[in-house]
Design a protein around this motif. Sequence first.
Motif, PDB file in Angstrom:
ATOM      1  N   GLY A   1     -13.480   0.202 -22.481  1.00  0.00           N
ATOM      2  CA  GLY A   1     -13.559   1.590 -22.061  1.00  0.00           C
ATOM      3  C   GLY A   1     -13.651   2.555 -23.226  1.00  0.00           C
ATOM      4  O   GLY A   1     -13.178   2.276 -24.331  1.00  0.00           O
ATOM      5  N   THR A   2     -14.279   3.688 -22.970  1.00  0.00           N
ATOM      6  CA  THR A   2     -14.370   4.758 -23.960  1.00  0.00           C
ATOM      7  C   THR A   2     -14.086   6.080 -23.253  1.00  0.00           C
ATOM      8  O   THR A   2     -14.580   6.339 -22.152  1.00  0.00           O
ATOM      9  N   GLN A   3     -13.271   6.904 -23.888  1.00  0.00           N
ATOM     10  CA  GLN A   3     -12.843   8.161 -23.262  1.00  0.00           C
ATOM     11  C   GLN A   3     -13.911   9.232 -23.433  1.00  0.00           C
ATOM     12  O   GLN A   3     -14.413   9.460 -24.543  1.00  0.00           O
ATOM     13  N   VAL A   4     -14.213   9.892 -22.333  1.00  0.00           N
ATOM     14  CA  VAL A   4     -15.082  11.066 -22.348  1.00  0.00           C
ATOM     15  C   VAL A   4     -14.274  12.238 -21.814  1.00  0.00           C
ATOM     16  O   VAL A   4     -13.733  12.172 -20.710  1.00  0.00           O
ATOM     17  N   THR A   5     -14.183  13.280 -22.618  1.00  0.00           N
ATOM     18  CA  THR A   5     -13.452  14.479 -22.212  1.00  0.00           C
ATOM     19  C   THR A   5     -14.383  15.676 -22.294  1.00  0.00           C
ATOM     20  O   THR A   5     -14.961  15.940 -23.358  1.00  0.00           O
ATOM     21  N   VAL A   6     -14.523  16.374 -21.175  1.00  0.00           N
ATOM     22  CA  VAL A   6     -15.381  17.549 -21.111  1.00  0.00           C
ATOM     23  C   VAL A   6     -14.481  18.764 -20.920  1.00  0.00           C
ATOM     24  O   VAL A   6     -13.862  18.945 -19.874  1.00  0.00           O
TER      25      VAL A   6
END
Length: 120
Positions: free
Chosen positions: A113-118
């Motif tokens: 998994g890789t975190q994406v924060t918008v």
Amino acid sequence: QVQLVESGGGLVQPGGSLRLSCAASGFTFSNYAMNWYRRAPGKERELVAAITSAGVSINYADSVKGRFTISRDNAKNTVYLQMNSLKPEDTAVYYCNARRVRLGIKYDYWGQGTQVTVSS
């Protein structure tokens, strides 16, 4: 040893773009359908995009249609997710998945998994 390694996540402002990559090893990549899932805090895991082994058929969740593009390069054993016009509700951990059913046996591999924060 099977490995799926995601990269490309991070913090981006609303309206921005990110490109996720998933590098595969340890199995015959071109025989597997590839999928991107995501899990937001407090929500169920969601299938975001899917591409068949040869890239002939592609599907997207309604929530990302027109904004996200899945692609694959079988020569590089890599699948990509181009994410444009990102929204705060796209914030999640994004997971790469490889899946195949052969002779009634399901093969299912996951990345870390890789975190994406918008967020602004």
